[in-house]
Design a protein around this motif. Sequence first.
Motif, PDB file in Angstrom:
ATOM      1  N   ASN A   1      39.864  26.828  42.602  1.00 49.62           N
ATOM      2  CA  ASN A   1      40.685  28.006  42.839  1.00 49.62           C
ATOM      3  C   ASN A   1      39.861  28.961  43.690  1.00 49.62           C
ATOM      4  O   ASN A   1      39.034  29.707  43.184  1.00 49.62           O
ATOM      5  CB  ASN A   1      41.070  28.646  41.509  1.00 49.62           C
ATOM      6  CG  ASN A   1      41.984  29.837  41.685  1.00 49.62           C
ATOM      7  OD1 ASN A   1      42.115  30.386  42.780  1.00 49.62           O
ATOM      8  ND2 ASN A   1      42.607  30.262  40.606  1.00 49.62           N
TER       9      ASN A   1
ATOM     10  N   SER B   1      48.002  35.982  48.985  1.00 51.63           N
ATOM     11  CA  SER B   1      47.771  34.575  49.330  1.00 51.63           C
ATOM     12  C   SER B   1      47.735  33.715  48.069  1.00 51.63           C
ATOM     13  O   SER B   1      48.362  32.657  47.998  1.00 51.63           O
ATOM     14  CB  SER B   1      46.453  34.454  50.111  1.00 51.63           C
ATOM     15  OG  SER B   1      46.099  33.106  50.289  1.00 51.63           O
ATOM     16  N   TYR B   2      47.016  34.190  47.059  1.00 54.54           N
ATOM     17  CA  TYR B   2      46.912  33.465  45.789  1.00 54.54           C
ATOM     18  C   TYR B   2      48.289  33.278  45.144  1.00 54.54           C
ATOM     19  O   TYR B   2      48.633  32.185  44.689  1.00 54.54           O
ATOM     20  CB  TYR B   2      45.977  34.215  44.828  1.00 54.54           C
ATOM     21  CG  TYR B   2      45.994  33.659  43.430  1.00 54.54           C
ATOM     22  CD1 TYR B   2      45.262  32.520  43.105  1.00 54.54           C
ATOM     23  CD2 TYR B   2      46.762  34.256  42.428  1.00 54.54           C
ATOM     24  CE1 TYR B   2      45.299  31.997  41.825  1.00 54.54           C
ATOM     25  CE2 TYR B   2      46.801  33.735  41.150  1.00 54.54           C
ATOM     26  CZ  TYR B   2      46.073  32.604  40.852  1.00 54.54           C
ATOM     27  OH  TYR B   2      46.119  32.076  39.584  1.00 54.54           O
TER      28      TYR B   2
ATOM     29  N   THR C   1      44.036  30.677  50.386  1.00 55.24           N
ATOM     30  CA  THR C   1      43.760  30.236  49.028  1.00 55.24           C
ATOM     31  C   THR C   1      43.879  28.722  48.985  1.00 55.24           C
ATOM     32  O   THR C   1      44.800  28.148  49.564  1.00 55.24           O
ATOM     33  CB  THR C   1      44.758  30.877  48.034  1.00 55.24           C
ATOM     34  OG1 THR C   1      44.612  32.294  48.100  1.00 55.24           O
ATOM     35  CG2 THR C   1      44.516  30.401  46.610  1.00 55.24           C
TER      36      THR C   1
ATOM     37  N   LYS D   1      44.196  38.844  49.645  1.00 54.25           N
ATOM     38  CA  LYS D   1      43.780  37.655  48.896  1.00 54.25           C
ATOM     39  C   LYS D   1      44.710  37.415  47.704  1.00 54.25           C
ATOM     40  O   LYS D   1      45.070  36.286  47.398  1.00 54.25           O
ATOM     41  CB  LYS D   1      42.328  37.790  48.438  1.00 54.25           C
ATOM     42  CG  LYS D   1      41.332  37.594  49.575  1.00 54.25           C
ATOM     43  CD  LYS D   1      39.928  38.015  49.238  1.00 54.25           C
ATOM     44  CE  LYS D   1      39.213  37.113  48.302  1.00 54.25           C
ATOM     45  NZ  LYS D   1      37.784  37.480  48.138  1.00 54.25           N
TER      46      LYS D   1
ATOM     47  N   SER E   1      39.838  31.799  46.934  1.00 52.10           N
ATOM     48  CA  SER E   1      40.521  32.683  47.884  1.00 52.10           C
ATOM     49  C   SER E   1      39.459  33.368  48.730  1.00 52.10           C
ATOM     50  O   SER E   1      38.511  33.938  48.194  1.00 52.10           O
ATOM     51  CB  SER E   1      41.364  33.734  47.165  1.00 52.10           C
ATOM     52  OG  SER E   1      42.505  33.158  46.575  1.00 52.10           O
TER      53      SER E   1
END
Length: 192
Positions: free
Chosen positions: A112, A45-46, A103, A42, A114
């Motif tokens: 925001n 990805s963020y 995300t 995660k 994820s």
Amino acid sequence: MILASKSPRRKEILKQLGFQVKIQVKDVEEISSKVELIDKIKDISYKKVIEVAKENQNSFVVGADTLVEIGGEVLGKPKNENEAREMLEKLSGKEHRVITAYTLINLEKNINISEAVESKVFFKLISREEIDWYIESKEPMDKAGAYGIQGLGAIFVDKIEGDFFSIMGFPINDFVKTLKKLGINIKDIQKI
């Protein structure tokens, strides 16, 4: 919507559903200091998405990262044919996990999110000839775990438990559920 990924599979999945996708990527080191595997993916990805979102504050920016895990070992994209062969030999006849994190960021709207989706894939026993044939196709070279479930690599899969599209690289069903929670309906996706 901006897709912070060069993956043709992710673009294809989003476009099939009607998203108007523009590709924009930033080079990001794909490492994380997080301890848990789900948190790591995660985080990666963020990192991919936030760098693009900073330059596109009023846009929806989405990105994802996929990893394959077997017996506690994470298999990323193979660096060469030998590494691809080693990965396929490890997966042969066994079950493994595929985790895809995505995300979604819109800085102007203070969004925001994820999420991660985990699936299990069961491989049949793969012969040396099949591995050689597959590596010659070049398909495994840009894929986590050295295979693509949507391509020639499908012949290795006995069964899956979970989300096919997550294994392919983008969990579209989970993503649409996330959009619904944000008040974005399926009929509105072309406006994103």
